[in-house]
Every structure is written in structure tokens, then in C-alpha cells.
Write a protein that holds these residues in place. Structure first.
Motif, mmCIF file in Angstrom:
data_model
loop_
_atom_site.group_PDB
_atom_site.id
_atom_site.type_symbol
_atom_site.label_atom_id
_atom_site.label_comp_id
_atom_site.label_asym_id
_atom_site.label_seq_id
_atom_site.Cartn_x
_atom_site.Cartn_y
_atom_site.Cartn_z
ATOM 1 N N ARG A 29 -28.149 -8.958 10.812
ATOM 2 C CA ARG A 29 -27.462 -9.559 11.971
ATOM 3 C C ARG A 29 -25.949 -9.443 11.818
ATOM 4 O O ARG A 29 -25.242 -9.144 12.792
ATOM 5 C CB ARG A 29 -27.859 -11.024 12.124
ATOM 6 C CG ARG A 29 -28.920 -11.265 13.148
ATOM 7 C CD ARG A 29 -29.092 -12.738 13.513
ATOM 8 N NE ARG A 29 -29.094 -13.652 12.383
ATOM 9 C CZ ARG A 29 -30.165 -13.930 11.642
ATOM 10 N NH1 ARG A 29 -31.315 -13.359 11.907
ATOM 11 N NH2 ARG A 29 -30.078 -14.779 10.634
ATOM 12 N N TRP A 30 -25.443 -9.685 10.607
ATOM 13 C CA TRP A 30 -24.002 -9.548 10.380
ATOM 14 C C TRP A 30 -23.546 -8.151 10.782
ATOM 15 O O TRP A 30 -22.574 -7.984 11.515
ATOM 16 C CB TRP A 30 -23.670 -9.812 8.901
ATOM 17 C CG TRP A 30 -22.258 -9.415 8.561
ATOM 18 C CD1 TRP A 30 -21.125 -10.146 8.790
ATOM 19 C CD2 TRP A 30 -21.828 -8.189 7.961
ATOM 20 N NE1 TRP A 30 -20.015 -9.441 8.362
ATOM 21 C CE2 TRP A 30 -20.421 -8.231 7.847
ATOM 22 C CE3 TRP A 30 -22.490 -7.049 7.501
ATOM 23 C CZ2 TRP A 30 -19.674 -7.200 7.297
ATOM 24 C CZ3 TRP A 30 -21.750 -6.021 6.952
ATOM 25 C CH2 TRP A 30 -20.355 -6.106 6.853
ATOM 26 N N LYS A 32 -25.060 -5.885 12.731
ATOM 27 C CA LYS A 32 -25.263 -5.597 14.165
ATOM 28 C C LYS A 32 -24.203 -6.269 15.032
ATOM 29 O O LYS A 32 -23.908 -5.787 16.120
ATOM 30 C CB LYS A 32 -26.662 -6.040 14.614
ATOM 31 C CG LYS A 32 -27.793 -5.209 14.067
ATOM 32 C CD LYS A 32 -27.663 -3.742 14.365
ATOM 33 C CE LYS A 32 -28.088 -3.395 15.741
ATOM 34 N NZ LYS A 32 -27.940 -1.988 16.069
ATOM 35 N N ASN A 33 -23.635 -7.389 14.569
ATOM 36 C CA ASN A 33 -22.646 -8.118 15.367
ATOM 37 C C ASN A 33 -21.213 -7.616 15.195
ATOM 38 O O ASN A 33 -20.310 -8.113 15.850
ATOM 39 C CB ASN A 33 -22.709 -9.624 15.050
ATOM 40 C CG ASN A 33 -23.953 -10.260 15.616
ATOM 41 O OD1 ASN A 33 -24.457 -9.845 16.654
ATOM 42 N ND2 ASN A 33 -24.465 -11.264 14.927
ATOM 43 N N ARG A 35 -17.965 -5.265 15.645
ATOM 44 C CA ARG A 35 -17.433 -4.396 16.703
ATOM 45 C C ARG A 35 -17.460 -2.958 16.211
ATOM 46 O O ARG A 35 -17.244 -2.679 15.036
ATOM 47 C CB ARG A 35 -16.001 -4.805 17.063
ATOM 48 C CG ARG A 35 -15.955 -6.165 17.740
ATOM 49 C CD ARG A 35 -14.579 -6.521 18.248
ATOM 50 N NE ARG A 35 -14.127 -5.521 19.191
ATOM 51 C CZ ARG A 35 -12.874 -5.060 19.254
ATOM 52 N NH1 ARG A 35 -11.955 -5.526 18.448
ATOM 53 N NH2 ARG A 35 -12.535 -4.156 20.132
ATOM 54 N N ASN A 154 -12.698 -5.040 12.838
ATOM 55 C CA ASN A 154 -13.274 -6.288 12.330
ATOM 56 C C ASN A 154 -12.485 -6.739 11.102
ATOM 57 O O ASN A 154 -13.008 -6.757 9.990
ATOM 58 C CB ASN A 154 -14.748 -6.082 11.958
ATOM 59 C CG ASN A 154 -15.583 -5.654 13.126
ATOM 60 O OD1 ASN A 154 -16.031 -6.457 13.913
ATOM 61 N ND2 ASN A 154 -15.798 -4.335 13.237
ATOM 62 N N ASP A 157 -13.862 -8.930 8.341
ATOM 63 C CA ASP A 157 -15.011 -8.444 7.576
ATOM 64 C C ASP A 157 -14.632 -7.302 6.626
ATOM 65 O O ASP A 157 -15.448 -6.468 6.310
ATOM 66 C CB ASP A 157 -16.120 -7.987 8.541
ATOM 67 C CG ASP A 157 -16.626 -9.140 9.367
ATOM 68 O OD1 ASP A 157 -17.186 -10.058 8.760
ATOM 69 O OD2 ASP A 157 -16.423 -9.137 10.593
#
Length: 158
Positions: A29-30, A32-33, A35, A154, A157
Motif C-alpha cells: 500500500r505504501w 501504491k500510494n 506519486r 515524494n 519517502d
């Protein structure tokens, strides 16, 4: 005794499947979310590209094996194929677990250089083995550049 093509094929499948078992749904999920660059319109094709790259890599290893089966130098080259595949497979796991696109970029770049060294090593054994590594050598910098671009989009991240 298992035939070389089967052993190489099983290892080629086992490494990424084993590595990917360590990715949790939270890790996925991290990723896939995050940018992505606007120009990344081919993300749907990435699994297909990697499948082709892994098939070509296994076929390349098989050609090297067939050129001089069982010799110490051939076994050493098989070990180097394994190192390159592990580097490729660790990209996603380590990047997602660490939640760091910077680490992903570093692993992607390292994998490319390891693949380039492997390609130079195998060229003297088999031209076909060399050419079968070219898809990885073309794709790896693209994937690494995408990760680097995502790092810019991002910043939290990195």
C-alpha cells in the motif's frame, strides 16, 4: 539429476518469489500510494517487462552453462548470475520495508552495474548469453530513473 535448464529455471523463479514473500500488504500500500511521474503511462507493462527480463536472464545462464558445463569458472558465473538476480529481487523488498525510494534507487543502480559486469564476463563464453542480458541492461536504468523521479515527487519517502 535435474537437467540444467530446469535447475536454472527453478532458481530463477525461487529467488523473486521468496523475496516477495517478505512484502506485506502494508508495504505494498505504501508503494501504491506514492506519486508517480506524469510520463509513466506504461506502469501496467512493468510486470511483463520483468517477466521477459527474468526469462532472458535464465536463458542467458543456460547458454553459459552449455558452453562449458560443470567447470569451476561456469559455476562461478552461475553464482554471479545469482548475485545479480538477488540484487534485482531485493529492490522491491528493501525499498518497501525501509520505505525509502533513495535505497531503491541505490539498489537499482547497483543491480545495473552488476548486470553490466556479468554481461562483459559472459560475452567471451557465448554471444547469445550476452545479448540475452541486453533487455535487463536497457530496462534497469529506466526502472532506476523512475524510482529516482518518484523520489523527487515524494520527498517525505526518500
Amino acid at each position: 539429476m535435474i537437467p540444467p535448464w530446469l535447475g536454472i529455471g527453478l532458481v530463477t523463479l525461487a529467488v523473486p518469489f521468496t523475496c516477495n514473500r517478505f512484502i506485506s500488504s502494508r508495504d505494498f500500500r505504501w508503494f501504491k500510494n506514492l506519486r508517480r511521474p506524469d510520463w509513466l503511462t506504461f506502469e501496467w507493462a512493468i510486470p511483463i517487462i520483468w517477466t521477459v527480463v527474468f526469462i532472458c536472464g535464465a536463458w542467458s545462464a543456460y547458454n553459459v552453462w552449455q558452453a562449458d558445463p560443470g567447470s569451476i569458472s561456469t559455476w562461478l558465473m552461475m553464482g554471479f548470475y545469482l548475485v545479480v538476480e538477488i540484487a534485482i529481487s531485493l529492490y522491491t523488498v528493501v525499498m518497501c520495508k525501509s520505505r525509502s525510494l533513495k535505497i531503491g534507487t541505490i539498489i537499482g543502480g547497483t543491480g545495473f552495474f552488476l548486470g553490466a559486469i556479468l554481461a562483459v564476463m559472459v560475452q567471451s563464453r557465448s554471444n547469445l548469453a550476452f545479448w540475452l542480458l541486453v533487455p535487463y541492461l536497457l530496462w534497469s536504468p529506466v526502472g532506476t530513473f523512475v524510482t529516482w523521479q518518484m523520489m523527487q515527487l515524494n520527498p517525505l519517502d526518500v
